[in-house]
Write a protein that holds these residues in place. Structure first.
Motif, PDB file in Angstrom:
ATOM      1  N   TYR C 291       0.807  -1.227   0.000  1.00  0.00           N
ATOM      2  CA  TYR C 291       0.000   0.000   0.000  1.00  0.00           C
ATOM      3  C   TYR C 291       0.843   1.281   0.000  1.00  0.00           C
ATOM      4  CZ  TYR C 291      -3.139   3.451   2.186  1.00  0.00           C
ATOM      5  OH  TYR C 291      -3.845   4.561   2.510  1.00  0.00           O
ATOM      6  N   ILE C 292       1.706   1.459   1.014  1.00  0.00           N
ATOM      7  CA  ILE C 292       2.428   2.735   1.181  1.00  0.00           C
ATOM      8  C   ILE C 292       3.349   3.009  -0.003  1.00  0.00           C
ATOM      9  CG2 ILE C 292       4.087   3.979   2.631  1.00  0.00           C
ATOM     10  CD1 ILE C 292       1.374   3.706   3.948  1.00  0.00           C
ATOM     11  N   PHE C 293       4.117   1.998  -0.414  1.00  0.00           N
ATOM     12  CA  PHE C 293       5.070   2.198  -1.506  1.00  0.00           C
ATOM     13  C   PHE C 293       4.343   2.636  -2.775  1.00  0.00           C
ATOM     14  CE2 PHE C 293       7.665   0.579  -5.074  1.00  0.00           C
ATOM     15  CZ  PHE C 293       8.870   1.205  -4.789  1.00  0.00           C
ATOM     16  N   LYS C 294       3.235   1.992  -3.057  1.00  0.00           N
ATOM     17  CA  LYS C 294       2.514   2.341  -4.291  1.00  0.00           C
ATOM     18  C   LYS C 294       1.895   3.736  -4.191  1.00  0.00           C
ATOM     19  CE  LYS C 294       2.197  -2.365  -5.714  1.00  0.00           C
ATOM     20  NZ  LYS C 294       1.504  -3.640  -5.715  1.00  0.00           N
ATOM     21  N   GLU C 295       1.402   4.081  -3.006  1.00  0.00           N
ATOM     22  CA  GLU C 295       0.833   5.428  -2.841  1.00  0.00           C
ATOM     23  C   GLU C 295       1.914   6.497  -2.858  1.00  0.00           C
ATOM     24  OE1 GLU C 295      -2.200   6.427  -3.012  1.00  0.00           O
ATOM     25  OE2 GLU C 295      -3.189   4.481  -3.059  1.00  0.00           O
ATOM     26  N   MET C 296       3.126   6.145  -2.444  1.00  0.00           N
ATOM     27  CA  MET C 296       4.234   7.119  -2.523  1.00  0.00           C
ATOM     28  C   MET C 296       4.656   7.319  -3.971  1.00  0.00           C
ATOM     29  SD  MET C 296       6.682   6.492   0.781  1.00  0.00           S
ATOM     30  CE  MET C 296       7.416   8.139   0.752  1.00  0.00           C
ATOM     31  N   GLN C 297       4.649   6.239  -4.729  1.00  0.00           N
ATOM     32  CA  GLN C 297       4.984   6.373  -6.158  1.00  0.00           C
ATOM     33  C   GLN C 297       3.982   7.273  -6.862  1.00  0.00           C
ATOM     34  OE1 GLN C 297       5.282   2.200  -7.319  1.00  0.00           O
ATOM     35  NE2 GLN C 297       7.468   2.511  -7.739  1.00  0.00           N
ATOM     36  N   LYS C 298       2.705   7.173  -6.438  1.00  0.00           N
ATOM     37  CA  LYS C 298       1.688   8.023  -7.052  1.00  0.00           C
ATOM     38  C   LYS C 298       1.761   9.456  -6.538  1.00  0.00           C
ATOM     39  CE  LYS C 298      -1.763   4.369  -7.128  1.00  0.00           C
ATOM     40  NZ  LYS C 298      -2.949   3.986  -6.348  1.00  0.00           N
ATOM     41  N   GLY C 299       2.488   9.659  -5.447  1.00  0.00           N
ATOM     42  CA  GLY C 299       2.621  11.003  -4.894  1.00  0.00           C
ATOM     43  C   GLY C 299       1.555  11.377  -3.886  1.00  0.00           C
ATOM     44  N   ARG C 300       0.720  10.404  -3.456  1.00  0.00           N
ATOM     45  CA  ARG C 300      -0.281  10.715  -2.437  1.00  0.00           C
ATOM     46  C   ARG C 300       0.390  10.974  -1.090  1.00  0.00           C
ATOM     47  NH1 ARG C 300      -4.388   6.423  -0.156  1.00  0.00           N
ATOM     48  NH2 ARG C 300      -5.155   7.586   1.641  1.00  0.00           N
ATOM     49  N   TYR C 301       1.406  10.176  -0.790  1.00  0.00           N
ATOM     50  CA  TYR C 301       2.240  10.446   0.383  1.00  0.00           C
ATOM     51  C   TYR C 301       3.638  10.773  -0.104  1.00  0.00           C
ATOM     52  CZ  TYR C 301      -1.391   7.860   2.915  1.00  0.00           C
ATOM     53  OH  TYR C 301      -2.569   7.424   3.439  1.00  0.00           O
ATOM     54  N   ASN C 302       4.267  11.785   0.506  1.00  0.00           N
ATOM     55  CA  ASN C 302       5.635  12.105   0.117  1.00  0.00           C
ATOM     56  C   ASN C 302       6.636  11.909   1.236  1.00  0.00           C
ATOM     57  OD1 ASN C 302       5.472  12.895  -2.684  1.00  0.00           O
ATOM     58  ND2 ASN C 302       4.142  14.536  -1.932  1.00  0.00           N
ATOM     59  N   ARG C 303       6.137  11.862   2.463  1.00  0.00           N
ATOM     60  CA  ARG C 303       7.058  11.685   3.573  1.00  0.00           C
ATOM     61  C   ARG C 303       6.360  10.872   4.658  1.00  0.00           C
ATOM     62  NH1 ARG C 303       9.876  16.882   6.231  1.00  0.00           N
ATOM     63  NH2 ARG C 303      11.305  17.005   4.476  1.00  0.00           N
ATOM     64  N   ILE C 304       6.824   9.669   4.878  1.00  0.00           N
ATOM     65  CA  ILE C 304       6.178   8.848   5.908  1.00  0.00           C
ATOM     66  C   ILE C 304       7.213   8.368   6.921  1.00  0.00           C
ATOM     67  CG2 ILE C 304       4.438   8.044   4.235  1.00  0.00           C
ATOM     68  CD1 ILE C 304       6.266   5.282   5.478  1.00  0.00           C
ATOM     69  N   LEU C 305       6.726   8.093   8.105  1.00  0.00           N
ATOM     70  CA  LEU C 305       7.585   7.519   9.143  1.00  0.00           C
ATOM     71  C   LEU C 305       7.015   6.151   9.521  1.00  0.00           C
ATOM     72  CD1 LEU C 305      10.069   8.122  10.958  1.00  0.00           C
ATOM     73  CD2 LEU C 305       8.438   8.800  12.733  1.00  0.00           C
ATOM     74  N   VAL C 331      11.799   4.285  10.539  1.00  0.00           N
ATOM     75  CA  VAL C 331      12.463   4.507   9.255  1.00  0.00           C
ATOM     76  C   VAL C 331      11.683   5.607   8.536  1.00  0.00           C
ATOM     77  CG1 VAL C 331      13.126   3.464   7.056  1.00  0.00           C
ATOM     78  CG2 VAL C 331      13.103   2.066   9.123  1.00  0.00           C
ATOM     79  N   ALA C 332      12.374   6.690   8.182  1.00  0.00           N
ATOM     80  CA  ALA C 332      11.718   7.760   7.426  1.00  0.00           C
ATOM     81  C   ALA C 332      11.903   7.494   5.941  1.00  0.00           C
ATOM     82  CB  ALA C 332      12.297   9.119   7.797  1.00  0.00           C
ATOM     83  N   ILE C 333      10.790   7.464   5.211  1.00  0.00           N
ATOM     84  CA  ILE C 333      10.830   7.201   3.769  1.00  0.00           C
ATOM     85  C   ILE C 333      10.251   8.428   3.066  1.00  0.00           C
ATOM     86  CG2 ILE C 333      10.158   5.613   1.931  1.00  0.00           C
ATOM     87  CD1 ILE C 333       9.706   3.471   4.086  1.00  0.00           C
ATOM     88  N   GLU C 334      10.988   8.969   2.110  1.00  0.00           N
ATOM     89  CA  GLU C 334      10.560  10.239   1.506  1.00  0.00           C
ATOM     90  C   GLU C 334      10.760  10.251   0.001  1.00  0.00           C
ATOM     91  OE1 GLU C 334      12.344  13.673   3.409  1.00  0.00           O
ATOM     92  OE2 GLU C 334      12.797  12.464   5.177  1.00  0.00           O
ATOM     93  N   ASN C 335       9.889  10.994  -0.660  1.00  0.00           N
ATOM     94  CA  ASN C 335      10.137  11.362  -2.051  1.00  0.00           C
ATOM     95  C   ASN C 335      10.912  12.666  -2.021  1.00  0.00           C
ATOM     96  OD1 ASN C 335       8.763   9.246  -3.298  1.00  0.00           O
ATOM     97  ND2 ASN C 335       6.794  10.312  -3.119  1.00  0.00           N
ATOM     98  N   LEU C 336      12.154  12.634  -2.499  1.00  0.00           N
ATOM     99  CA  LEU C 336      12.976  13.855  -2.436  1.00  0.00           C
ATOM    100  C   LEU C 336      12.833  14.670  -3.716  1.00  0.00           C
ATOM    101  CD1 LEU C 336      16.226  12.490  -0.755  1.00  0.00           C
ATOM    102  CD2 LEU C 336      14.402  13.799   0.306  1.00  0.00           C
TER     103      LEU C 336
END
Lengths: 117, 150, 336
Positions: C291-305, C331-336
C-alpha cells in the motif's frame, strides 16, 4: 426431569469455569487442572456422589466428573486390593475414556489435517 | 521475574482501565447453554445405554464417556469443534468432549513433525496436566483412605 | 565522531538510499481485506502447494524476494546482501529462503519490527558504501505462528478482544544507490522497553510505549515535528495499542491524531473476525511495500515515518513469568 437437571447442573459447572477464565488470571489449562483436582477431592469427601445422583450426566460429563471417576475407582480398589489399589484404581476406572481419546486422537490425526480459518 | 517498578505498575493500571473487556455476560450465557446441551446429550446417550441393559454407574457411564469422546474427536477432525469453542468457551472446554478436543487437536497439528515425534509426543501437550493432577490427586486420596481404613 | 549520526539514536543518511522496488504476497484472509488491490500475489490457500505451514512461509518469502528483484531490473547476481527475518524459532523461514536464493545473508530478529530493522541496516550498508544493491524481507504465517506461540489450530479455545491475528504474507524490497524515489532518509534505532505487560493476548498495549519512545526520540533527534510527515505508521499495535500510543504521544506534547495510523488496522476490515487487528512480521512489511510504496509512487504520500513494533517474547519467557520486552524502529521514507 433427568434431562433438565443434566442441562442445568452441567451448564452451571461450565458457567463457573467461564467465570474463572474471564475474571481471574487463570488460563484454561489452570481451570481444567483445578476442576479435575476438585472433582477428585469432593468425591473423596463424599460430596460429589449426591450431585451425580441429582444431575446424572450433568455431573459426570464435565471435568469434575472425570475426577469423581478417578476417586471412586481408587477407593473401590483400595477396598478390594489394599495398598496396590492406590496405584491401580484411578486409571482402571477412567481407562475407557482415556484409551478412547488416545485411539480416536490417533485415528483423527491419520485422517484429517488442521484447517486454518 | 524482574521487579515491577512504580512506572510499570501505573502503566498497567492505565491499560486495564481502557482495555476492552470480553463480553462477560454473553460468554457466561453461551458457556451455560452449550455446556448444558452437551451434558443433556450425554444424559440421552446414558439413558440409551441403560435401556440396552448396561449397568448404570460403571458400564453405561463408561460407554457414554467413550461415545462423547468419539463425538468430540470427530468434530475436532472435521474442524467444527474449534468453531464451537470460539463462542462457547468453557461450555465446550469443560465437558469430556473438550478433553477429547484437547488431545485430537495437537495430534492433528503436529502430524507435520511425524507420527512419533509429532503425533505421539505432542498428543498430551494440552491434556497432560489434567491427567497428571487428576491421577496424582487420586493416588493421594487412595493413600489417605488406606491409612484411615487400616 | 560518527559523521552520519544525529542526536542519541538516529542516523541521517548522506546519500539517502532508494527503495527501487518492492513485492508483497499475502494469504487468503488478507486478500479479502481493504488493501487487497495493492498486493502482488494473493494466495488461495494457506499451504501455497507446500506440505507444512513453515515451508509455505519460506516459499512466500523466497517468492517475494525474487519478485522484488525482478521488478528492480537489477540482475540477481548484482544483489549483494539478503537481510531478512521472521517469527519462527531460529528464523527458519528466512534462513531456508536464503538457502534457495544464494545471496549472502544476514538473518535478523526483531519479531514484528523485523522489516524496519532490515530497512535500517540495509540503508546503512548502502549509504556506508558497503553495497550498491541489496534486498530486505520478512514473513509471517498465521498457522506457523499459532502453533509456536499459542495453540493447535483445532483447539476450541476463546480469544479475548485484545488478541490479534498474525498476518499471513511476506514482503521484500530492493534498496539501492540508484537515484530514484522513494528514499530512506533517517533511521532511529529503538531501545528495548518493558512496561510490565505480561498478557500474551495483548501485544498492542505492551508495544505501544516502545513505539512512543522511538517516535519521540526520532522527532527530537531529527528536529522534526509530526507535521513534517504525511503519515506516521506504526507496525502492529492494532486498536488498543494505537489508542494508547496516541494518548501517550499527546501527554508528551505531540498531537499526531490526524496523521497517524497502524498497519494492523489497515490490513483487515472491522467485519473480518480478527479481534484487535493484524500482527506479525508480514503486517508492517506487506502494508508498507504494498500500500504505502505504491501510494508514494503516485505522490499521495511524500514523507512517511514507519515505526514497526516488535514484542520480543517467547513461549518459554511467558511460562517463566517474565514480562514482555518490546522494541520499535523508525524509518523515514521520503520522495525527495
Amino acid at each position: 426431569m433427568d434431562y433438565l437437571m443434566a442441562f442445568l447442573i452441567g451448564g452451571l459447572i461450565c458457567a463457573i469455569g467461564q467465570v474463572l477464565m474471564d475474571f481471574t488470571p487463570l488460563a484454561p489449562a489452570h481451570v481444567l487442572v483445578l476442576f479435575v483436582t476438585l472433582g477428585v477431592i469432593l468425591s473423596a469427601l463424599g460430596l460429589y456422589q449426591p450431585l451425580v445422583d441429582l444431575a446424572g450426566a450433568g455431573a459426570t460429563v464435565p471435568l469434575p466428573g472425570f475426577g469423581h471417576t478417578l476417586a471412586r475407582g481408587v477407593i473401590e480398589e483400595v477396598n478390594k486390593y489394599g495398598l496396590l489399589g492406590i496405584l491401580t484404581g484411578g486409571l482402571r476406572s477412567a481407562a475407557a475414556g482415556i484409551t478412547a481419546a488416545i485411539v480416536f486422537g490417533y485415528a483423527m490425526a491419520l485422517i484429517f489435517n488442521p484447517k486454518p480459518k | 521475574m524482574s521487579k515491577i517498578t512504580q512506572e510499570q505498575q501505573d502503566y498497567q493500571q492505565f491499560v486495564n482501565r481502557i482495555k476492552p473487556k470480553p463480553p462477560y455476560l454473553r460468554n457466561i450465557i453461551m458457556a451455560f447453554l452449550v455446556g448444558g446441551i452437551i451434558c443433556t446429550i450425554g444424559q440421552a446417550i446414558l439413558n440409551f445405554y441403560v435401556s440396552l441393559g448396561l449397568e448404570k454407574t460403571k458400564e453405561a457411564s463408561a460407554a457414554t464417556a467413550v461415545t462423547l469422546v468419539f463425538l468430540g474427536s470427530l468434530l475436532t477432525g472435521l474442524g467444527i469443534y474449534d468453531q464451537i469453542g470460539k463462542r462457547a468457551g468453557a461450555g465446550s472446554i469443560i465437558p469430556i468432549t473438550g478433553f477429547a478436543n484437547s488431545i485430537v487437536a495437537p495430534a492433528m497439528e503436529y502430524k507435520s513433525e511425524g507420527y512419533v515425534f509429532g503425533v505421539g509426543a505432542k498428543m498430551f501437550v494440552v491434556a497432560g496436566p489434567v491427567l497428571v493432577y487428576g491421577i496424582t490427586t487420586s493416588a493421594l486420596v487412595g493413600l489417605i483412605y488406606y491409612l484411615l481404613k487400616f | 565522531m560518527a559523521l552520519k549520526k544525529i542526536g542519541s539514536q538516529t542516523v541521517k543518511f548522506e546519500n539517502p538510499p532508494s527503495i527501487i522496488s518492492t513485492a508483497s504476497i499475502v494469504g487468503p484472509v488478507e486478500g479479502k481485506g481493504p488493501l487487497k488491490d495493492y498486493f502482488d500475489l494473493i494466495l488461495n490457500d494457506f499451504h501455497f502447494q507446500e506440505k507444512t505451514w513453515e515451508k509455505a512461509e519460506k516459499k512466500m518469502l523466497k517468492e517475494a524476494v525474487e519478485m522484488a528483484i525482478k521488478k528492480s531490473g537489477i540482475p540477481s547476481e548484482e544483489i549483494e546482501y539478503f537481510i531478512a527475518g521472521d517469527l519462527l524459532n531460529q528464523i527458519i523461514a528466512a534462513s531456508y529462503a536464503a538457502r534457495e536464493l544464494g545471496i549472502p545473508f544476514y538473518g535478523i530478529y526483531g519479531a514484528c519490527s523485523t522489516i524496519a530493522e532490515g530497512l535500517g541496516l540495509g540503508a546503512m550498508l548502502v549509504d556506508g558504501g558497503y553495497a550498491d544493491n541489496l534486498v530486505v524481507g520478512s514473513s509471517s504465517h498465521f498457522c506457523s505462528a499459532e502453533r509456536q506461540y499459542r495453540f493447535p489450530l483445532e483447539l476450541g479455545n476463546q480469544r479475548p478482544p485484545t488478541a490479534q491475528r498474525t498476518v499471513t504474507g511476506a514482503g521484500a524490497a530492493v534498496i539501492s544507490t540508484k537515484n530514484r524515489n522513494p528514499r530512506i532518509t533517517y533511521v532511529t534505532t529503538g531501545k528495548v522497553i518493558d512496561m510490565g505487560a505480561a498478557d500474551p493476548y495483548d501485544m498492542g498495549s505492551a508495544m505501544a510505549p516502545a513505539a512512543v519512545d522511538t517516535i519521540i526520540k526520532h522527532l527530537e533527534d531529527s528536529k522534526r515535528s509530526p507535521e513534517d510527515y504525511d503519515l506516521i505508521l506504526t507496525g502492529d499495535l492494532a486498536s488498543l495499542g494505537k489508542d494508547i500510543a496516541e494518548k501517550l504521544l499527546k501527554q508528551n506534547g505531540f498531537d499526531v491524531s490526524n496523521r497517524y495510523t497502524d498497519c494492523g488496522l489497515l490490513i483487515y476490515s472491522p467485519q473480518q473476525d480478527v479481534h484487535a487487528g493484524g500482527s506479525g512480521c508480514a503486517c508492517a512489511a506487506v502494508v508498507t511495500f504494498g500500500y504505502i510504496f505504491k501510494e508514494m509512487q503516485k505522490g499521495r504520500y511524500n514523507r512517511i515515518l514507519l515505526v514497526a513494533t516488535g514484542a520480543l517474547l517467547s513461549s518459554t519467557s511467558v511460562q517463566q513469568g517474565e514480562t514482555i520486552p518490546c522494541i520499535a524502529h523508525a524509518v523515514a521514507i521520503e520522495n525527495l
